[in-house]
Design a protein around this motif. Structure first.
Motif: not given
Length: 128
Positions: A58-72, A90-94, A98-107
């Protein structure tokens, strides 16, 4: 504790998270260079997922999602967004991503992630 068969564990983890249909399609092309590349991806990227350590799938999945979004890398993001529930996300985590991604990687990155997550959710709803 080290795994006795890292390549086997990596292949099993890849299938558990991405699903048999995805992996079967990815490894269908058996040209030597393509097959070697698929083995490399499995052993390196999925070997990290399969190793013992403090991070859960689960942790690795969330990290991969954040990193791939950050890299576009939205194609890869889409693949992992589809697979995230199989990794324990979970769906709530998914929905929160976008809130975390927008805050740290840009809107723009957050918007792209939100659009992709909506497409994945709509596609999943159509399959039910």
């Amino acid at each position: 504790m080290a795994h006795p068969e890292p390549p086997k564990d990596a292949r099993a983890m890849r299938r558990a998270v991405l699903g048999d249909a995805y992996v079967d399609a990815a490894v269908r092309d058996q040209r030597p260079a393509v097959a070697e590349f698929q083995d490399y991806i499995t052993e390196t990227a999925w070997g990290v997922w399969a190793r013992a350590g403090a991070l859960s799938p689960r942790d690795r999945s969330l990290l991969v999602l954040a990193m791939t979004a950050a890299l576009g890398r939205m194609e890869e993001f889409r693949t992992h967004a589809t697979a995230a529930p199989r990794a324990g996300v979970t769906q709530r985590e998914i929905d929160e991503l976008p809130f975390q991604i927008a805050a740290y990687c840009g809107v723009p990155a957050g918007n792209a992630a939100r659009r992709c997550l909506t497409e994945v959710a709509n596609r999943s709803a159509d399959e039910v």
